[in-house]
Scaffold this active site. Structure first.
Site, PDB file in Angstrom:
ATOM      1  N   LYS A 173      43.775  58.302  76.751  1.00 33.37           N
ATOM      2  CA  LYS A 173      44.050  58.141  75.317  1.00 33.37           C
ATOM      3  C   LYS A 173      42.749  57.856  74.597  1.00 33.37           C
ATOM      4  CE  LYS A 173      45.094  54.901  72.470  1.00 33.37           C
ATOM      5  NZ  LYS A 173      44.348  55.426  71.305  1.00 33.37           N
ATOM      6  N   GLU A 248      35.925  47.075  79.952  1.00 34.36           N
ATOM      7  CA  GLU A 248      34.552  47.065  79.416  1.00 34.36           C
ATOM      8  C   GLU A 248      34.666  46.667  77.955  1.00 34.36           C
ATOM      9  OE1 GLU A 248      32.306  47.358  81.448  1.00 34.36           O
ATOM     10  OE2 GLU A 248      32.960  48.681  83.059  1.00 34.36           O
ATOM     11  N   CYS A 282      27.860  49.331  72.033  1.00 32.85           N
ATOM     12  CA  CYS A 282      28.091  48.006  72.626  1.00 32.85           C
ATOM     13  C   CYS A 282      26.809  47.448  73.227  1.00 32.85           C
ATOM     14  CB  CYS A 282      29.181  48.093  73.673  1.00 32.85           C
ATOM     15  SG  CYS A 282      28.804  49.334  74.922  1.00 32.85           S
ATOM     16  N   GLU A 384      30.615  39.420  67.440  1.00 34.95           N
ATOM     17  CA  GLU A 384      30.159  40.815  67.442  1.00 34.95           C
ATOM     18  C   GLU A 384      30.350  41.417  66.048  1.00 34.95           C
ATOM     19  OE1 GLU A 384      32.542  43.783  69.532  1.00 34.95           O
ATOM     20  OE2 GLU A 384      30.721  44.523  70.501  1.00 34.95           O
TER      21      GLU A 384
HETATM   22  P1  NAD Z   1      39.605  48.706  70.136  1.00 36.82           P
HETATM   23  O1  NAD Z   1      39.785  47.659  71.159  1.00 36.82           O
HETATM   24  O2  NAD Z   1      40.159  48.489  68.786  1.00 36.82           O
HETATM   25  O3  NAD Z   1      40.246  50.102  70.627  1.00 36.82           O
HETATM   26  C1  NAD Z   1      39.869  50.720  71.834  1.00 36.82           C
HETATM   27  C2  NAD Z   1      41.007  51.600  72.327  1.00 36.82           C
HETATM   28  O4  NAD Z   1      42.117  50.778  72.665  1.00 36.82           O
HETATM   29  C3  NAD Z   1      41.520  52.595  71.291  1.00 36.82           C
HETATM   30  O5  NAD Z   1      41.839  53.801  71.934  1.00 36.82           O
HETATM   31  C4  NAD Z   1      42.789  51.916  70.783  1.00 36.82           C
HETATM   32  O6  NAD Z   1      43.736  52.810  70.263  1.00 36.82           O
HETATM   33  C5  NAD Z   1      43.291  51.255  72.049  1.00 36.82           C
HETATM   34  N1  NAD Z   1      44.199  50.119  71.858  1.00 36.82           N
HETATM   35  C6  NAD Z   1      44.269  49.264  70.807  1.00 36.82           C
HETATM   36  N2  NAD Z   1      45.240  48.352  71.001  1.00 36.82           N
HETATM   37  C7  NAD Z   1      45.801  48.630  72.208  1.00 36.82           C
HETATM   38  C8  NAD Z   1      46.851  48.042  72.972  1.00 36.82           C
HETATM   39  N3  NAD Z   1      47.527  46.983  72.527  1.00 36.82           N
HETATM   40  N4  NAD Z   1      47.146  48.571  74.169  1.00 36.82           N
HETATM   41  C9  NAD Z   1      46.466  49.635  74.649  1.00 36.82           C
HETATM   42  N5  NAD Z   1      45.467  50.251  73.962  1.00 36.82           N
HETATM   43  C10 NAD Z   1      45.142  49.737  72.762  1.00 36.82           C
HETATM   44  O7  NAD Z   1      38.050  48.999  70.094  1.00 36.82           O
HETATM   45  P2  NAD Z   1      37.256  49.947  69.099  1.00 36.82           P
HETATM   46  O8  NAD Z   1      37.222  49.308  67.758  1.00 36.82           O
HETATM   47  O9  NAD Z   1      37.771  51.330  69.238  1.00 36.82           O
HETATM   48  O10 NAD Z   1      35.791  49.930  69.756  1.00 36.82           O
HETATM   49  C11 NAD Z   1      34.804  48.992  69.464  1.00 36.82           C
HETATM   50  C12 NAD Z   1      34.718  47.947  70.540  1.00 36.82           C
HETATM   51  O11 NAD Z   1      34.486  48.546  71.808  1.00 36.82           O
HETATM   52  C13 NAD Z   1      33.562  46.979  70.343  1.00 36.82           C
HETATM   53  O12 NAD Z   1      34.016  45.667  70.600  1.00 36.82           O
HETATM   54  C14 NAD Z   1      32.547  47.403  71.408  1.00 36.82           C
HETATM   55  O13 NAD Z   1      31.683  46.392  71.850  1.00 36.82           O
HETATM   56  C15 NAD Z   1      33.447  47.845  72.492  1.00 36.82           C
HETATM   57  N6  NAD Z   1      32.747  48.733  73.422  1.00 36.82           N
HETATM   58  C16 NAD Z   1      32.435  48.261  74.668  1.00 36.82           C
HETATM   59  C17 NAD Z   1      31.747  49.072  75.565  1.00 36.82           C
HETATM   60  C18 NAD Z   1      31.393  48.601  76.946  1.00 36.82           C
HETATM   61  O14 NAD Z   1      30.984  49.423  77.773  1.00 36.82           O
HETATM   62  N7  NAD Z   1      31.505  47.315  77.250  1.00 36.82           N
HETATM   63  C19 NAD Z   1      31.389  50.367  75.171  1.00 36.82           C
HETATM   64  C20 NAD Z   1      31.725  50.810  73.883  1.00 36.82           C
HETATM   65  C21 NAD Z   1      32.423  49.977  73.018  1.00 36.82           C
END
Ligand code: NAD
Length: 460
Positions: A173, A248, A282, A384
């Site tokens: 997804k 992650e 990130c 963050e």
């Molecule tokens: P997010 O957590 O809002 O969403 C990530 C994904 O999770 C999306 O596909 C979203 O639809 C899905 N999601 C949301 N709620 C969910 C639920 N209840 N159950 C299952 N899936 C769900 O994150 P974002 O805003 O898309 O991305 C930014 C964040 O990602 C930042 O915090 C960044 O640091 C982090 N990030 C971490 C890494 C890493 O390798 N550690 C890499 C890139 C981004």
């Protein structure tokens, strides 16, 4: 306007509800396509396709699985310009960055795991003349791969490729905010004749499609990249089902600059580590600590470099900073800039929106922002922000800078600049961080373990 489709059982299909979400182009603020608003019924369809595909895929010889993966890698490379253009429109990142980083890395995720699976060896332990113990590694079955918007195809494929290489079926997804390259990628999987059901891509919001994946009892593993709060919710749902979990999560990465570093390489790289992809990686370094003797020089040079970054239409050549992902994200970043002022920070450059004219007049743009001095433990320096906002602060001793660096709940990556080899090892060893880059940034052999400590992730 195009209606994107789910990719299930080898076919591009509409969501069962026939409902769609608006997909915005961040640089213009306008809707330019529609994304399936999938729900648990679409996930169920994908699970039943995966169940049918798994028995054959899991015993397909590794060489043949590798051939599929290499074919997909080739197709990504052949379509690099097209995919990069789509990703720039979908995410607001400069086209040049999508071309040089995101899409090539998506291809190498596939080629890397295609060859890794051929070189895989499992362990054996002999007990003198009595027995030989050996470990068999088996695919789990169906893996759920949920990815964020900031590096859309790069992170989506980073999850999918190893799971497929190991003989699992996958239900992916992508973020609902950046679905386009995953949709185009599903067409490439069709072109590569990937057997039906081996990979399904279900689009939609996290609270519906994502949650249906995390709680589905037949999905045995979840690989998630995204925010720490979402990761915690997924763990809450998946842990009682004993799913294998890789999370992650977020970061608040420190940059530690000692006066004995190679100054020009450090300066050039620190600008990149702060502002690449508008700070929405990130692994970006958002808290910069500089040894006091170098502080004033660094401050002047860093601010001058940040001011020179060209904010503009991400599709244009020569643009360094594109659009932020959304109006909501822009508002969040601006609120943090206000908070930083209240917490005693001094804005040295940027600090507000950039208004463009023409095609991008309604896009979300913020000037690269450097803030001096809010204390290391205030909210600005603990939470963050995930945008083009960096704080800078001097330090005197190693002990002091380690305290600053390790003070957040996160532990994803750190960046360390020094010419003293002994110090590099000593300080790196004390940083609470999954990765420490010494005198470089974003260089990594994919064989190196990846992931954060503390609230930045678990499960590698
Ligand atoms: P997010 O957590 O809002 O969403 C990530 C994904 O999770 C999306 O596909 C979203 O639809 C899905 N999601 C949301 N709620 C969910 C639920 N209840 N159950 C299952 N899936 C769900 O994150 P974002 O805003 O898309 O991305 C930014 C964040 O990602 C930042 O915090 C960044 O640091 C982090 N990030 C971490 C890494 C890493 O390798 N550690 C890499 C890139 C981004």
């Amino acid at each position: 306007m195009e209606h994107l489709k789910n990719y299930i059982n080898g076919e591009l299909v509409e969501p069962i509800s026939r409902r769609y979400l608006d997909n915005y182009e961040p640089a213009t603020g306008r809707v330019y396509s529609y994304v399936p608003d999938s729900d648990e019924r679409d996930v169920e369809f994908a699970v039943s396709a995966a169940e049918k595909a798994f028995p054959a895929w899991s015993v397909t010889p590794a060489q043949e699985r590798a051939r599929f993966l290499l074919h997909i890698a080739d197709l990504i490379t052949q379509n690099l310009d097209f995919l990069a253009h789509a990703e720039s429109i979908d995410s607001g990142k400069p086209l040049s960055l999508a071309k040089s980083m995101d899409i090539p890395r998506a291809a190498s995720n596939f080629s890397f795991f295609a060859s890794a699976i051929l070189h895989f060896a499992s362990e054996a332990h002999t007990m003198e003349d009595t027995v030989l113990n050996y470990t068999l590694r088996k695919p789990i079955g169906i893996a759920g791969c949920i990815s964020p918007w900031n590096l859309p195809l790069y992170l989506f494929t980073w999850k999918i490729a190893p799971a497929l290489a190991a003989g699992n079926c996958v239900i992916g997804k992508p973020s609902e905010i950046t679905p386009m390259t995953a949709y185009l990628f599903s067409k490439l999987c069709q072109e590569a004749d990937l057997p039906a059901g081996v990979l399904s891509i279900v689009h939609g919001v996290g609270s519906k499609a994502g949650a249906a994946i995390s709680r589905h009892p037949k999905i045995g593993a979840i690989s998630f990249t995204g925010g720490t709060k979402t990761g915690s919710e997924i763990a809450r749902v998946a842990a009682p089902l004993f799913k294998k979990l890789s999370l992650e999560l977020g970061g608040k990465n420190p940059v530690l600059i000692f006066a004995d570093c190679d100054y020009s390489t450090m300066l050039e790289t620190t600008v990149r580590s702060a502002f690449t992809n508008q700070g929405q990686i990130c692994l970006c370094g958002s808290r910069v600590f500089i040894q006091r003797s170098l502080y004033e020089k660094f401050k002047a040079d860093f601010v001058a470099r940040a001011k020179k970054l060209n904010v503009g239409d991400p599709l244009l050549e020569g643009v360094d900073q594109g659009a932020l992902i959304s109006q909501a994200h822009k508002a969040k970043i601006l609120s943090y800039i206000e908070l930083a002022k209240q917490e005693g920070g001094r804005i040295l450059c940027g600090g507000g929106e950039v208004k463009l004219s023409g095609r991008c007049q309604d896009g979300s743009f913020i000037a690269p922002t450097v803030i001096e001095g809010p204390s290391y433990d205030c909210r600005t320096n603990q939470e963050e922000i995930f945008g083009p906002v960096v704080t800078i602060m001097p330090f005197d001793t190693e002990e002091e800078v380690l305290q600053y660096a390790n003070s957040t709940p996160y532990g994803l990556a750190s960046i360390l600049w020094t010419g003293d080899l002994t110090r590099a090892h000593r300080v790196a060893n004390q940083l609470q961080s999954g990765i420490v880059w010494v005198n470089c940034w974003m260089v990594r052999d994919l064989r190196t373990p990846f992931g954060g400590m503390k609230q930045s992730g678990i499960g590698r």
